[in-house]
Write a protein that holds these residues in place. Structure first.
Motif, PDB file in Angstrom:
ATOM      1  N   THR A 139      25.533 -56.310  68.578  1.00  0.00           N
ATOM      2  CA  THR A 139      25.810 -54.926  68.958  1.00  0.00           C
ATOM      3  C   THR A 139      27.263 -54.806  69.405  1.00  0.00           C
ATOM      4  OG1 THR A 139      25.254 -55.194  71.302  1.00  0.00           O
ATOM      5  CG2 THR A 139      23.433 -54.747  69.783  1.00  0.00           C
ATOM      6  N   LYS A 140      27.704 -53.571  69.629  1.00  0.00           N
ATOM      7  CA  LYS A 140      29.080 -53.351  70.082  1.00  0.00           C
ATOM      8  C   LYS A 140      29.343 -54.073  71.396  1.00  0.00           C
ATOM      9  CE  LYS A 140      29.773 -48.842  67.882  1.00  0.00           C
ATOM     10  NZ  LYS A 140      30.051 -47.403  68.093  1.00  0.00           N
ATOM     11  N   ARG A 141      28.332 -54.177  72.240  1.00  0.00           N
ATOM     12  CA  ARG A 141      28.495 -54.851  73.536  1.00  0.00           C
ATOM     13  C   ARG A 141      28.733 -56.348  73.372  1.00  0.00           C
ATOM     14  NH1 ARG A 141      23.707 -52.184  77.320  1.00  0.00           N
ATOM     15  NH2 ARG A 141      24.485 -50.021  77.272  1.00  0.00           N
ATOM     16  N   ASP A 142      28.328 -56.888  72.219  1.00  0.00           N
ATOM     17  CA  ASP A 142      28.435 -58.333  71.995  1.00  0.00           C
ATOM     18  C   ASP A 142      29.758 -58.750  71.355  1.00  0.00           C
ATOM     19  OD1 ASP A 142      25.761 -58.629  72.863  1.00  0.00           O
ATOM     20  OD2 ASP A 142      25.037 -58.147  70.847  1.00  0.00           O
ATOM     21  N   VAL A 143      30.606 -57.785  71.021  1.00  0.00           N
ATOM     22  CA  VAL A 143      31.798 -58.099  70.237  1.00  0.00           C
ATOM     23  C   VAL A 143      32.796 -58.952  71.007  1.00  0.00           C
ATOM     24  CG1 VAL A 143      33.805 -57.059  69.084  1.00  0.00           C
ATOM     25  CG2 VAL A 143      31.535 -56.161  68.653  1.00  0.00           C
ATOM     26  N   ASN A 144      32.711 -58.981  72.337  1.00  0.00           N
ATOM     27  CA  ASN A 144      33.511 -59.913  73.135  1.00  0.00           C
ATOM     28  C   ASN A 144      35.005 -59.626  73.027  1.00  0.00           C
ATOM     29  OD1 ASN A 144      33.986 -62.126  74.837  1.00  0.00           O
ATOM     30  ND2 ASN A 144      34.202 -63.544  73.117  1.00  0.00           N
TER      31      ASN A 144
END
Length: 273
Positions: free
Chosen positions: A29-34
């Protein structure tokens, strides 16, 4: 059940589960893009991925500084071995295909951000096998061929109007002495967009951009794509860089590089004036 049979059954089940997990599409997800924090917000980084069928042939980071107008094109060697938490050490060339259908670009973003300490949140992925129909839809695309390219394609030195089939031949050229920082597929993509920018017709420009983007996996909109092409093709302050910077190994070997050294190189190239 005897201990040896119990152990064998357990081992078989564990191996089956491990294989199933490894084969599963990775969801990101977008939150996981780091995305790295604290970087100059005037610098926009866009990940460009080029596939040729199932193979990711090129990964490039297009970096545009909106304050200074400077652009840096960084080509990252797809043979690099990277850590993908869900599957372990993997060739960079294979990362995109590991993602679930709607997550492939974000998985590639996460991997490059982790590798290079960047904040990429925008990507565009193009399968170059789609080039013939894209180019034919706008008639031809003009590309400047050097002496080696012209000889390999049987065309004239300098600017040529390439048909769709010729465009695909051009991006697939691999010639002795090629600059590792350059990608013909990337140059072709930017030239297609740049042609729209200079059409003098806003509707035509956006129509071309929309058609191109509709043939890609991307979260880039048409106006941003046109801005990217303008900066890359029309800018005076433009540089190219290949990562890793040390001497390249043969194409058959896995490639490992010093992550800290690469991150320092990227920081200096993109953010230090």
């Amino acid at each position: 059940m005897k201990p040896i049979r119990l152990f064998a059954a357990f081992f078989f089940a564990w191996m089956t589960l491990t294989a199933a997990v490894a084969a599963a599409d990775i969801t990101v997800t977008k939150r996981d893009v780091n995305m790295a924090a604290g970087l100059d917000k005037n610098v926009a980084n866009i990940l460009v991925l080029l596939q040729d069928g199932e193979t990711t042939d090129t990964m490039m980071v297009a970096s545009i500084n909106s304050r200074t107008g400077r652009s840096v094109m960084m080509r990252v060697d797809c043979r690099l071995m990277v850590d993908v938490p869900e599957v372990g050490e993997t060739r960079l060339a294979d990362v995109y295909a590991l993602g679930a259908q709607k997550c492939r670009g974000m998985l590639a973003e996460r991997t490059i951000n982790t590798l290079l300490g960047l904040n990429i949140g925008t990507y565009v992925a193009l399968d170059v096998t789609n080039l013939p129909q894209l180019v034919d839809a706008i008639d031809t695309v003009s590309m400047e061929l050097d002496e080696r390219e012209a000889a390999a394609m049987g065309l004239d030195l300098g600017w040529n109007d390439l048909t769709g089939d010729e465009a695909l031949t051009f991006v697939r050229l691999k010639l002795d002495g090629d600059d590792p920082a350059r990608s013909r597929g990337y140059d072709m993509l930017m030239q297609l967009l740049y042609a729209g920018v200079n059409s003098g017709d806003l509707g035509s420009m956006l129509g071309l951009g929309t058609k191109l983007l509709g043939s890609m996996d991307t979260n880039l909109n048409a106006m941003t794509a046109v801005t990217l092409a303008s900066a890359v093709k029309g800018g005076d302050d433009r540089s190219e860089l290949a990562l890793p910077t040390q001497a390249q190994q043969t194409s058959e070997e896995p490639l490992r590089a010093d992550t800290a050294a690469m991150q320092q190189t990227v920081k200096e190239a993109l953010y230090e004036e």
